[in-house]
Design a protein around this motif. Structure first.
Motif, PDB file in Angstrom:
ATOM      1  N   ALA A 129      -5.264   2.349  11.033  1.00 52.04           N
ATOM      2  CA  ALA A 129      -4.759   1.037  10.603  1.00 52.04           C
ATOM      3  C   ALA A 129      -3.564   1.199   9.678  1.00 52.04           C
ATOM      4  O   ALA A 129      -2.567   0.471   9.792  1.00 52.04           O
ATOM      5  N   ARG A 130      -3.601   2.184   8.779  1.00 50.28           N
ATOM      6  CA  ARG A 130      -2.458   2.408   7.887  1.00 50.28           C
ATOM      7  C   ARG A 130      -1.246   2.922   8.656  1.00 50.28           C
ATOM      8  O   ARG A 130      -0.107   2.552   8.358  1.00 50.28           O
ATOM      9  N   LEU A 131      -1.465   3.767   9.683  1.00 54.78           N
ATOM     10  CA  LEU A 131      -0.362   4.271  10.514  1.00 54.78           C
ATOM     11  C   LEU A 131       0.334   3.115  11.233  1.00 54.78           C
ATOM     12  O   LEU A 131       1.573   3.025  11.242  1.00 54.78           O
ATOM     13  N   LEU A 132      -0.466   2.202  11.821  1.00 59.39           N
ATOM     14  CA  LEU A 132       0.123   1.052  12.512  1.00 59.39           C
ATOM     15  C   LEU A 132       0.840   0.120  11.537  1.00 59.39           C
ATOM     16  O   LEU A 132       1.897  -0.447  11.866  1.00 59.39           O
ATOM     17  N   LEU A 133       0.297  -0.034  10.340  1.00 64.67           N
ATOM     18  CA  LEU A 133       0.964  -0.867   9.347  1.00 64.67           C
ATOM     19  C   LEU A 133       2.303  -0.265   8.932  1.00 64.67           C
ATOM     20  O   LEU A 133       3.304  -0.977   8.823  1.00 64.67           O
ATOM     21  N   TRP A 134       2.329   1.046   8.726  1.00 59.97           N
ATOM     22  CA  TRP A 134       3.603   1.699   8.389  1.00 59.97           C
ATOM     23  C   TRP A 134       4.603   1.563   9.529  1.00 59.97           C
ATOM     24  O   TRP A 134       5.806   1.339   9.291  1.00 59.97           O
ATOM     25  N   ALA A 135       4.148   1.694  10.764  1.00 57.18           N
ATOM     26  CA  ALA A 135       5.065   1.552  11.909  1.00 57.18           C
ATOM     27  C   ALA A 135       5.643   0.142  11.957  1.00 57.18           C
ATOM     28  O   ALA A 135       6.852  -0.033  12.196  1.00 57.18           O
ATOM     29  N   ALA A 136       4.810  -0.878  11.709  1.00 55.96           N
ATOM     30  CA  ALA A 136       5.311  -2.258  11.729  1.00 55.96           C
ATOM     31  C   ALA A 136       6.280  -2.504  10.588  1.00 55.96           C
ATOM     32  O   ALA A 136       7.318  -3.164  10.760  1.00 55.96           O
ATOM     33  N   VAL A 137       5.993  -1.964   9.412  1.00 58.00           N
ATOM     34  CA  VAL A 137       6.871  -2.170   8.255  1.00 58.00           C
ATOM     35  C   VAL A 137       8.210  -1.473   8.474  1.00 58.00           C
ATOM     36  O   VAL A 137       9.286  -2.062   8.267  1.00 58.00           O
ATOM     37  N   ILE A 138       8.177  -0.219   8.895  1.00 59.12           N
ATOM     38  CA  ILE A 138       9.431   0.533   9.071  1.00 59.12           C
ATOM     39  C   ILE A 138      10.253  -0.058  10.211  1.00 59.12           C
ATOM     40  O   ILE A 138      11.478  -0.204  10.110  1.00 59.12           O
ATOM     41  N   GLY A 139       9.585  -0.430  11.320  1.00 55.99           N
ATOM     42  CA  GLY A 139      10.320  -1.034  12.433  1.00 55.99           C
ATOM     43  C   GLY A 139      10.974  -2.354  12.041  1.00 55.99           C
ATOM     44  O   GLY A 139      12.125  -2.631  12.411  1.00 55.99           O
ATOM     45  N   THR A 140      10.273  -3.150  11.266  1.00 55.46           N
ATOM     46  CA  THR A 140      10.852  -4.413  10.800  1.00 55.46           C
ATOM     47  C   THR A 140      12.021  -4.156   9.864  1.00 55.46           C
ATOM     48  O   THR A 140      13.067  -4.818   9.952  1.00 55.46           O
ATOM     49  N   CYS A 141      11.868  -3.180   8.970  1.00 57.75           N
ATOM     50  CA  CYS A 141      12.953  -2.866   8.032  1.00 57.75           C
ATOM     51  C   CYS A 141      14.178  -2.300   8.755  1.00 57.75           C
ATOM     52  O   CYS A 141      15.315  -2.518   8.312  1.00 57.75           O
ATOM     53  N   MET A 166       8.261 -12.909  15.157  1.00 56.90           N
ATOM     54  CA  MET A 166       7.618 -11.862  15.955  1.00 56.90           C
ATOM     55  C   MET A 166       7.271 -10.649  15.093  1.00 56.90           C
ATOM     56  O   MET A 166       6.303  -9.940  15.390  1.00 56.90           O
ATOM     57  N   ALA A 167       8.023 -10.412  14.034  1.00 64.87           N
ATOM     58  CA  ALA A 167       7.743  -9.265  13.165  1.00 64.87           C
ATOM     59  C   ALA A 167       6.665  -9.571  12.141  1.00 64.87           C
ATOM     60  O   ALA A 167       5.841  -8.702  11.820  1.00 64.87           O
ATOM     61  N   LEU A 168       6.654 -10.786  11.604  1.00 62.48           N
ATOM     62  CA  LEU A 168       5.738 -11.088  10.508  1.00 62.48           C
ATOM     63  C   LEU A 168       4.294 -11.288  10.957  1.00 62.48           C
ATOM     64  O   LEU A 168       3.370 -10.966  10.207  1.00 62.48           O
ATOM     65  N   ILE A 169       4.085 -11.812  12.157  1.00 63.35           N
ATOM     66  CA  ILE A 169       2.695 -12.025  12.614  1.00 63.35           C
ATOM     67  C   ILE A 169       1.937 -10.698  12.715  1.00 63.35           C
ATOM     68  O   ILE A 169       0.832 -10.574  12.165  1.00 63.35           O
ATOM     69  N   PRO A 170       2.482  -9.651  13.370  1.00 54.90           N
ATOM     70  CA  PRO A 170       1.742  -8.376  13.364  1.00 54.90           C
ATOM     71  C   PRO A 170       1.621  -7.765  11.973  1.00 54.90           C
ATOM     72  O   PRO A 170       0.616  -7.114  11.670  1.00 54.90           O
ATOM     73  N   LEU A 171       2.630  -7.980  11.109  1.00 56.06           N
ATOM     74  CA  LEU A 171       2.533  -7.429   9.756  1.00 56.06           C
ATOM     75  C   LEU A 171       1.344  -8.039   8.996  1.00 56.06           C
ATOM     76  O   LEU A 171       0.599  -7.318   8.326  1.00 56.06           O
ATOM     77  N   VAL A 172       1.184  -9.345   9.103  1.00 55.47           N
ATOM     78  CA  VAL A 172       0.071  -9.996   8.397  1.00 55.47           C
ATOM     79  C   VAL A 172      -1.266  -9.533   8.968  1.00 55.47           C
ATOM     80  O   VAL A 172      -2.204  -9.196   8.221  1.00 55.47           O
ATOM     81  N   ILE A 173      -1.374  -9.492  10.280  1.00 55.89           N
ATOM     82  CA  ILE A 173      -2.643  -9.074  10.906  1.00 55.89           C
ATOM     83  C   ILE A 173      -2.967  -7.628  10.553  1.00 55.89           C
ATOM     84  O   ILE A 173      -4.099  -7.297  10.174  1.00 55.89           O
ATOM     85  N   GLY A 224      -1.943  -5.996   7.972  1.00 56.33           N
ATOM     86  CA  GLY A 224      -2.272  -5.904   6.552  1.00 56.33           C
ATOM     87  C   GLY A 224      -3.743  -6.218   6.295  1.00 56.33           C
ATOM     88  O   GLY A 224      -4.412  -5.518   5.524  1.00 56.33           O
ATOM     89  N   PHE A 225      -4.256  -7.271   6.935  1.00 58.19           N
ATOM     90  CA  PHE A 225      -5.677  -7.597   6.785  1.00 58.19           C
ATOM     91  C   PHE A 225      -6.566  -6.505   7.366  1.00 58.19           C
ATOM     92  O   PHE A 225      -7.577  -6.122   6.765  1.00 58.19           O
ATOM     93  N   VAL A 226      -6.208  -5.998   8.538  1.00 59.36           N
ATOM     94  CA  VAL A 226      -7.020  -4.943   9.168  1.00 59.36           C
ATOM     95  C   VAL A 226      -7.007  -3.689   8.311  1.00 59.36           C
ATOM     96  O   VAL A 226      -8.041  -3.033   8.122  1.00 59.36           O
ATOM     97  N   ASP A 227      -5.842  -3.335   7.772  1.00 62.46           N
ATOM     98  CA  ASP A 227      -5.747  -2.150   6.916  1.00 62.46           C
ATOM     99  C   ASP A 227      -6.625  -2.302   5.679  1.00 62.46           C
ATOM    100  O   ASP A 227      -7.331  -1.366   5.288  1.00 62.46           O
ATOM    101  N   ASN A 228      -6.583  -3.481   5.075  1.00 66.60           N
ATOM    102  CA  ASN A 228      -7.399  -3.713   3.889  1.00 66.60           C
ATOM    103  C   ASN A 228      -8.885  -3.601   4.212  1.00 66.60           C
ATOM    104  O   ASN A 228      -9.661  -2.992   3.469  1.00 66.60           O
ATOM    105  N   ALA A 229      -9.311  -4.172   5.329  1.00 70.72           N
ATOM    106  CA  ALA A 229     -10.728  -4.135   5.708  1.00 70.72           C
ATOM    107  C   ALA A 229     -11.175  -2.708   6.026  1.00 70.72           C
ATOM    108  O   ALA A 229     -12.257  -2.268   5.615  1.00 70.72           O
ATOM    109  N   LYS A 230     -10.357  -1.972   6.757  1.00 68.76           N
ATOM    110  CA  LYS A 230     -10.748  -0.603   7.126  1.00 68.76           C
ATOM    111  C   LYS A 230     -10.743   0.327   5.924  1.00 68.76           C
ATOM    112  O   LYS A 230     -11.561   1.244   5.835  1.00 68.76           O
TER     113      LYS A 230
END
Length: 195
Positions: free
Chosen positions: A165-177, A129-136, A138-144
């Protein structure tokens, strides 16, 4: 006929079913005349014996020298582009720290959701459940981020989308950690299986 043309009158009528007469072959054309014999002005038969050499002399090897000059300057040659900094040199530390701090308000609830899945279902389900949003993300952040770099400097919308996109990526990374790695390490070291 009044226009002055003579009518065509057949010279012979061949009844139906009879073979047509063989066409008369015209005599073959006369063969072309032989080319006139050209006498060698200097046969050299008295020097080389009776079997002297006739015809053109053997070819002489020719040395060809080519000099190529390449002009490295001039108005048509584009200037060398300035070397771009490496990816680790382009990391904006202040920008990323500010977005990571802003993402803490989203990372806490995400960590609580992952912890609930970890405790009630399984640790593997929480990781999936944590890795699927992280991968998605990550791709969205790179594209934006690429869209923002390629956009006109006066446009704000690509920059805001890249920041979101970077804010959401940081939230997913910190929440997973916050929710999973420490618990996974404890389970791996102690051998405790979740109930």
């Amino acid at each position: 006929m009044t226009d002055g043309r003579r009518p065509i009158t057949p010279t012979r009528v061949i009844p139906a079913g009879q073979p047509l007469p063989a066409p008369v072959n015209p005599p073959p054309p006369p063969p072309p005349p032989a080319p006139p014999a050209v006498m060698d002005p200097d046969p050299g038969w008295w020097r080389a014996g009776s079997a002297g050499s006739y015809g053109p002399p053997p070819p002489v090897p020719v040395d060809v020298h080519v000099t190529v000059t390449i002009d490295q300057g001039g108005p048509l040659i584009p200037a060398d582009p300035e070397p771009r900094p490496r990816w680790w040199q382009r990391i904006r530390i202040g920008y990323n720290l500010a977005l990571a701090a802003l993402s803490l308000s989203l990372a806490g609830p995400w960590a609580a959701v992952l912890a609930a899945v970890r405790d009630e279902e399984s640790l593997t389900g929480a990781w999936v459940m944590a890795l699927i949003p992280l991968v998605i993300l990550g791709f969205v952040d790179n594209a934006k981020r690429a869209e923002a770099v390629g956009a006109h400097p006066d446009l704000w919308a690509p920059k805001w989308r890249a920041a979101l996109a970077r804010l959401l990526l940081w939230a997913a990374v910190i929440g997973t950690c916050l929710a999973l790695p420490l618990t996974t390490l404890v389970y791996a070291l102690t051998g405790v299986k979740p109930a």
